[in-house]
Design an enzyme around this catalytic site. Structure first.
Site, PDB file in Angstrom:
ATOM      1  N   SER A 206      -3.994   0.252  -2.398  1.00 17.59           N
ATOM      2  CA  SER A 206      -3.472   0.990  -1.269  1.00 17.59           C
ATOM      3  C   SER A 206      -2.099   1.493  -1.686  1.00 17.59           C
ATOM      4  CB  SER A 206      -3.357   0.067  -0.059  1.00 17.59           C
ATOM      5  OG  SER A 206      -2.662   0.718   0.954  1.00 17.59           O
ATOM      6  N   ARG A 207      -1.981   2.810  -1.843  1.00 20.19           N
ATOM      7  CA  ARG A 207      -0.743   3.314  -2.458  1.00 20.19           C
ATOM      8  C   ARG A 207       0.445   3.330  -1.514  1.00 20.19           C
ATOM      9  NH1 ARG A 207      -4.333   7.458  -4.320  1.00 20.19           N
ATOM     10  NH2 ARG A 207      -5.496   6.475  -5.974  1.00 20.19           N
ATOM     11  N   VAL A 208       0.199   3.377  -0.224  1.00 19.69           N
ATOM     12  CA  VAL A 208       1.348   3.437   0.685  1.00 19.69           C
ATOM     13  C   VAL A 208       1.389   2.276   1.682  1.00 19.69           C
ATOM     14  CG1 VAL A 208       1.624   5.925   0.569  1.00 19.69           C
ATOM     15  CG2 VAL A 208       0.119   4.966   2.288  1.00 19.69           C
TER      16      VAL A 208
END
Ligand code: ATP
Ligand code: MG
Length: 507
Positions: A364-366
């Site tokens: 999950s990049r953010v």
């Protein structure tokens, strides 16, 4: 005799002259060919791309191909009643859908018309299906959590409001179950949900509706359904319909969760339309603009800043892979558009590790910016622990004689994997997930046998939500684990383990 035939000719001439030909240049056109849900229309010189066109007999179509002499139209309904030379009229507006609170609890088709037999829907407004995504200056970074209720996701791959997180996996790996659990855990959280079923079996959609109804989650959910037996154009527009419905609430400053189940079928429906419209095909026979098909949809999800109402639209698109191949064309496209992916592993699913989230390939990049302090505290080392467990596991299969350190990591890993298992449709609250992972963080997990992990967890949740409710309430309010809370939990957990042992193994 010849006089009679002359009379007939005269009569026919009169008839032909009295026919009023429509003005084919601007407002009207005539069908030149029709079939497979696509019509080619002559005339309609001023038509705009995406404009809604009306055919005789109340069928509508979407102008997609603007060519020199004709217009390629995707029919939003059956083509059974459309014949060559039928008149087609412009409506001078693009396709719109009714939006508003009246849609909650309802099942609608790709054009927003009710299909659940509960009567008409009175929309608050009509919105265009296609709209520009919110600009950079209207956005804010993702900073609030959207809980999925699943331990493995909320702890390791957290999702934030306004994020786009892809759910990707082979068929029958629990993709739909995962989003159902996420919808169920929005109960009482003031998040409205829009579930778009694209090309699903009608029975699957009925199952989803029933499940939501049984768990009291239908009241805050809208279901947009374009089933497998509906035409490709309807399947093609349905995600944009769902997005427009969600956008209305986002613009009003509310939080919305929208699910596209699934975008692989959406891409296939677009490919069908494109090939029938004779557009040039590219890789895997998809048209060249298939990336734009999904990017313009997912880009509309956003977390708006205060000035624009502070609403959010979180998107969970689903992609089905073939034999776990995430490097195929459509999967790589959507992976690159989204802010992370949850990869569901078929082998893990079949081995009973459900939800089958692959902790190595999922990211999950953010979302971690949105994770609560309490969750961060208990889950920071999870990814590493699992990675070292899986690494040693494959290598330990060949040797029976393990050194103590390897054995400790494997024993711990087994218990951790067991702890991260979760039943279908049984989302847990944020606090309960924190408490479960507390067992791992502070070593209580290693005191239990693998088979006792989940039964003990259930007992612990029960006791915590009744006897020690004030601790749970504190975590829920502050979203933090204070030193004081940690100390109290450190005295409570051994007592609960003792209680569990007394209950199951006798004193
Ligand atoms: P499809 O590719 O057909 O859309 P899917 O990937 O959406 O499938 P689901 O329909 O969600 O998969 O799940 C497949 C089956 O696995 C269902 O019968 C469901 O009940 C079961 N299942 C899913 N998740 C779990 C779980 N966590 N625990 C136990 N069973 C599960
Ligand atoms: Mg499914």
């Amino acid at each position: 005799m010849s006089l009679q035939s002359e009379q007939i000719i005269e009569k026919l001439k009169e008839r032909i002259q009295s026919i009023e030909l429509p003005d084919l240049s601007e407002e009207h056109g005539v069908v030149s060919t029709v079939g497979d849900g696509i019509a080619f229309v002559r005339g309609l010189r001023d038509v705009v791309s995406g404009e809604l066109l009306k055919f005789d007999g109340d069928t509508y179509g979407l102008a997609l191909n603007l060519e020199e002499n004709q217009v390629g139209v995707a029919l939003l309904g059956s083509d059974m009643n459309i014949r060559e030379n039928d008149i087609v009229r412009r409506t001078s507006h693009v396709v719109q859908v009714g939006v508003g609170d009246a849609l909650l609890g309802r099942v609608v088709d790709a054009l927003g018309r009710p299909i659940d037999g509960k009567g008409d829907i009175k929309p608050d407004a009509m919105l265009n299906l296609e709209r520009m995504a919110p600009g950079v200056m209207t956005r804010e970074s993702v900073h609030e959590s959207l809980f999925t209720g699943m331990k493995i996701v909320d702890a390791m791959i957290p999702i934030g409001k306004g994020q786009r997180e892809l759910i990707i996996g082979d068929r029958q790996t629990g993709k739909t179950s995962m989003i159902l659990s996420t919808i169920l855990s929005q109960k009482g959280q003031n998040v409205k949900c829009v579930y778009v079923a694209i090309g699903q079996k009608a029975s699957t959609v009925a199952r989803v509706v029933k499940k939501l109804q049984d768990h009291g989650a239908l009241d805050y959910t809208v279901i947009v359904s374009s089933a497998a037996d509906e035409s490709a154009p309807l399947q093609y527009i349905s995600p944009y319909t769902g997005c427009a419905i969600a956008e209305y609430w986002m613009d009003k400053g509310e939080d919305v969760l929208v699910i596209y189940d699934d975008l692989s079928k959406h891409a296939v429906s677009y490919r069908t339309i494109s090939l029938l419209l004779r557009r040039p095909s590219g890789r895997e026979a998809y048209p060249g603009d298939v990336f734009y098909l999904h990017s313009r949809l997912l880009e509309r999800s956003a977390k708006l800043n205060k000035q624009y109402g502070g609403g959010s639209m979180t998107a969970l698109p689903i992609i089905e892979t073939q034999a776990g191949d995430i490097s195929a064309y459509i999967p790589t496209n959507v992976i690159s558009i989204t802010d992370g992916q949850l990869f569901l592993n078929l082998d893990a699913f079949n081995a009973g590790r459900r939800p089958a989230v692959d902790s190595g390939l999922s990211v999950s990049r953010v979302g971690s910016a949105a994770q609560t302090k309490a969750m961060k505290h208990v889950s920071s080392s999870l990814k590493l622990e699992l990675a070292s467990y899986y690494e040693l596991l494959s290598f330990a299969q060949f040797s029976s004689d393990l050194d103590p350190e390897t054995k400790r990591i494997i024993d711990h890993g087994e218990r951790l994997v067991e702890l991260l298992k979760q039943e279908d449709s049984s989302p847990l609250s944020h606090e309960m997930i924190v408490l479960s992972l507390f067992l791992n963080k502070y070593g209580y997990l290693d005191e239990l046998e693998v088979k006792d992990v989940l039964p003990f967890e259930a007992l612990m949740h029960k006791r915590m939500s009744t006897v020690y409710k004030e601790i749970v309430d504190t975590i829920a309010e502050t979203h933090e684990l204070s030193d004081e809370t940690i100390e109290s939990l450190k005295t409570i957990m051994p007592q609960l383990i003792q209680e569990y042992r007394d209950m199951n193994y006798g004193s």
